[in-house]
Design an enzyme around this catalytic site. Structure first.
Site, PDB file in Angstrom:
ATOM      1  N   HIS A  96       0.801  -1.228   0.000  1.00 44.69           N
ATOM      2  CA  HIS A  96       0.000   0.000   0.000  1.00 44.69           C
ATOM      3  C   HIS A  96       0.834   1.279   0.000  1.00 44.69           C
ATOM      4  CE1 HIS A  96       0.974   0.108   4.249  1.00 44.69           C
ATOM      5  NE2 HIS A  96       0.526   1.340   4.298  1.00 44.69           N
TER       6      HIS A  96
HETATM    7  C1  UD1 Z   1      -2.459   5.739   5.599  1.00 44.05           C
HETATM    8  C2  UD1 Z   1      -1.178   6.225   6.275  1.00 44.05           C
HETATM    9  C3  UD1 Z   1      -0.129   5.134   6.232  1.00 44.05           C
HETATM   10  C4  UD1 Z   1      -0.661   3.835   6.788  1.00 44.05           C
HETATM   11  C5  UD1 Z   1      -1.918   3.452   6.019  1.00 44.05           C
HETATM   12  C6  UD1 Z   1      -2.527   2.167   6.502  1.00 44.05           C
HETATM   13  C7  UD1 Z   1      -0.633   8.610   6.119  1.00 44.05           C
HETATM   14  C8  UD1 Z   1       0.238   9.603   5.479  1.00 44.05           C
HETATM   15  N1  UD1 Z   1      -0.620   7.380   5.604  1.00 44.05           N
HETATM   16  O1  UD1 Z   1      -2.158   5.533   4.211  1.00 44.05           O
HETATM   17  O2  UD1 Z   1       0.979   5.539   7.014  1.00 44.05           O
HETATM   18  O3  UD1 Z   1       0.315   2.834   6.653  1.00 44.05           O
HETATM   19  O4  UD1 Z   1      -2.870   4.529   6.181  1.00 44.05           O
HETATM   20  O5  UD1 Z   1      -3.627   1.806   5.743  1.00 44.05           O
HETATM   21  O6  UD1 Z   1      -1.306   8.948   7.075  1.00 44.05           O
HETATM   22  N2  UD1 Z   1      -9.384   4.874   1.253  1.00 44.05           N
HETATM   23  C9  UD1 Z   1     -10.567   4.192   1.227  1.00 44.05           C
HETATM   24  N3  UD1 Z   1     -11.175   3.896   2.414  1.00 44.05           N
HETATM   25  C10 UD1 Z   1     -10.662   4.273   3.617  1.00 44.05           C
HETATM   26  C11 UD1 Z   1      -9.466   4.997   3.635  1.00 44.05           C
HETATM   27  C12 UD1 Z   1      -8.825   5.279   2.451  1.00 44.05           C
HETATM   28  O7  UD1 Z   1     -11.061   3.825   0.188  1.00 44.05           O
HETATM   29  O8  UD1 Z   1     -11.282   3.967   4.667  1.00 44.05           O
HETATM   30  C13 UD1 Z   1      -8.691   5.150  -0.026  1.00 44.05           C
HETATM   31  C14 UD1 Z   1      -8.998   6.503  -0.595  1.00 44.05           C
HETATM   32  O9  UD1 Z   1      -9.022   6.385  -1.966  1.00 44.05           O
HETATM   33  C15 UD1 Z   1      -7.788   7.323  -0.187  1.00 44.05           C
HETATM   34  C16 UD1 Z   1      -6.677   6.291  -0.227  1.00 44.05           C
HETATM   35  O10 UD1 Z   1      -7.301   5.076   0.191  1.00 44.05           O
HETATM   36  O11 UD1 Z   1      -7.571   8.405  -1.025  1.00 44.05           O
HETATM   37  C17 UD1 Z   1      -5.526   6.616   0.664  1.00 44.05           C
HETATM   38  O12 UD1 Z   1      -5.954   6.832   2.007  1.00 44.05           O
HETATM   39  P1  UD1 Z   1      -5.064   7.735   3.001  1.00 44.05           P
HETATM   40  O13 UD1 Z   1      -5.652   7.723   4.362  1.00 44.05           O
HETATM   41  O14 UD1 Z   1      -4.773   9.045   2.369  1.00 44.05           O
HETATM   42  O15 UD1 Z   1      -3.671   6.984   3.018  1.00 44.05           O
HETATM   43  P2  UD1 Z   1      -3.318   5.451   3.124  1.00 44.05           P
HETATM   44  O16 UD1 Z   1      -2.682   5.045   1.853  1.00 44.05           O
HETATM   45  O17 UD1 Z   1      -4.454   4.636   3.637  1.00 44.05           O
END
Ligand code: UD1
Length: 372
Positions: free
Chosen positions: A209
């Site tokens: 991820h």
């Molecule tokens: C975040 C953390 C990372 C952690 C990871 C675990 C930061 C900078 N990154 O990354 O350190 O290892 O979480 O999962 O804080 N999305 C969904 N559903 C959700 C959440 C996210 O569909 O419940 C999708 C969305 O498209 C979103 C993307 O995942 O834009 C990324 O989510 P985001 O919280 O920005 O970062 P992670 O990659 O999850």
């Protein structure tokens, strides 16, 4: 009584906060207020962990959702400030290195509210990683820094943090693992639940991820190509993070995966993931937490990154930092499948009692004489 504001935002925060909340409640020295920023919001990325780990429902949900780093961090800050203003004599406890961790630490520090950071001092030395920025800044803002491995103290001292603020307590994530290992969901049940099956009796686990691995189509294609070659020897169960799923689908990399022995399933709850890892021949991952969990389980882990902020998993544990070169990954996986991989030992203080140590230090330093 002081208020301990315990912040969670993203999935890996939840297994860290669970034992801390339990220890603080058992101790009874603070009023515990759980604030969920809503950085993760899908039930599979958040709610299921509250249920599996018995974390009380959040007292407050800031519902920030997904956005750019700047917007997400700013929204958490804006929405967290009034919560902090309303709390009686608060301190703020943050865990890990996600955007929510930094955002809440920054709001508190500017208001002179004490900040405690759990999992302090880890460094990958790679500032292209958003988490590295979050780690450095959160540690600078914190009054109490709780570390999981001894190397963290040297990192913090180099950045000018007084040694007296730093407490080596062990790993709360491993508290959760030890407490729940007996409840792990068997692999067969997880596969049946997801309507999939494996071509043979053995399996490995794949997770991806990190933006550096999944946002770059060329890197993602290379890693999936390597995974196909590994899966030809040992099928891989691949619980797919939402971010990764959209990148794989955009790049058309999901075609023929099942035939290649890679079984994609949605993000799993904690107990299913624990079962998948515990019984795996090997784990391929870019997650920080999984490097630690495989070390605690004694399961061979190949970390698909060029650096790790958790060196103890390599020095003492079962982890190998293999990078993202396909040939290197396939060769290392073959060795593990043939030999069982390098042995490891359980690091110091990864003994299931880290949260108790944290609660004790919080009571001693922030509890005040009349708090009991
Ligand atoms: C975040 C953390 C990372 C952690 C990871 C675990 C930061 C900078 N990154 O990354 O350190 O290892 O979480 O999962 O804080 N999305 C969904 N559903 C959700 C959440 C996210 O569909 O419940 C999708 C969305 O498209 C979103 C993307 O995942 O834009 C990324 O989510 P985001 O919280 O920005 O970062 P992670 O990659 O999850």
């Amino acid at each position: 009584m002081r208020t301990a504001i315990c912040v969670v935002g993203a999935r890996p925060n939840l297994m860290k906060i669970a034992p801390i909340v339990a220890a603080l409640k058992a101790q009874g020295r603070f009023k515990v207020l759980i604030v969920h920023t809503g950085q993760h919001y899908d039930s599979r990325m958040s709610d299921s962990f509250f249920a599996d780990l018995g974390i009380p429902a959040p007292d407050v949900n800031l519902e920030v959702g997904s956005a750019s780093h700047a917007v997400q961090t700013a929204e958490v800050m804006k929405r967290f400030e009034p919560v902090l203003d309303q709390a009686a004599d608060p301190f703020v406890l943050v865990v890990g290195d996600v955007n929510s961790t930094l955002a809440c630490a920054l709001v508190a520090a500017k208001k002179g509210v004490p900040v405690a950071h759990v999992e302090a001092g880890l460094r990958s030395w790679d500032r292209a990683m958003p988490e590295e920025i979050n780690r450095i800044l959160t540690d600078q803002l914190s009054d109490l820094l709780f570390t999981t491995e001894r190397s963290a103290l040297g990192n913090l001292v180099k950045e000018g943090i007084p040694e007296a603020r730093v407490h080596f307590v062990g790993n709360v994530m491993i508290d959760t693992l030890r407490a729940n290992l007996g409840r792990a969901v068997p692999v067969a049940a997880t596969l049946a639940e997801n309507g999939v099956s494996l071509p043979g009796p053995r399996h490995g686990v794949l997770t991806l991820h990190r933006p550096s691995n999944v946002d770059e189509p060329e890197v993602l294609a290379r890693l999936m190509g390597a995974a196909r070659l590994v899966a030809a020897q040992c099928p891989l169960v691949f619980p797919v993070h939402p971010r990764t799923r959209s990148r794989i689908e955009q790049a058309g990399l999901d075609r023929g995966l099942a035939e290649a022995g890679i079984v994609m399933i949605p993000p799993q709850g904690y107990l299913s993931m624990l079962g998948l890892m515990r019984d795996a021949q090997l784990v391929l991952t870019d997650s920080g937490g999984i490097q630690e969990e495989t070390t605690a389980l004694g399961v061979p882990c190949l970390t698909l990154r060029d650096n790790t902020e958790r060196p103890i998993t390599i020095d003492e544990g079962t982890n190998l930092l293999i990078g993202t070169d396909a040939e290197d990954i396939v060769a290392a996986a073959r060795t593990i499948l043939a030999t069982g991989g390098k042995g490891g030992r359980i690091p110091e203080y990864w003994d299931g009692k880290a949260a108790e140590r944290i609660a004790q230090i919080l009571a001693d330093t922030l509890g005040g004489s009349g708090a009991a």
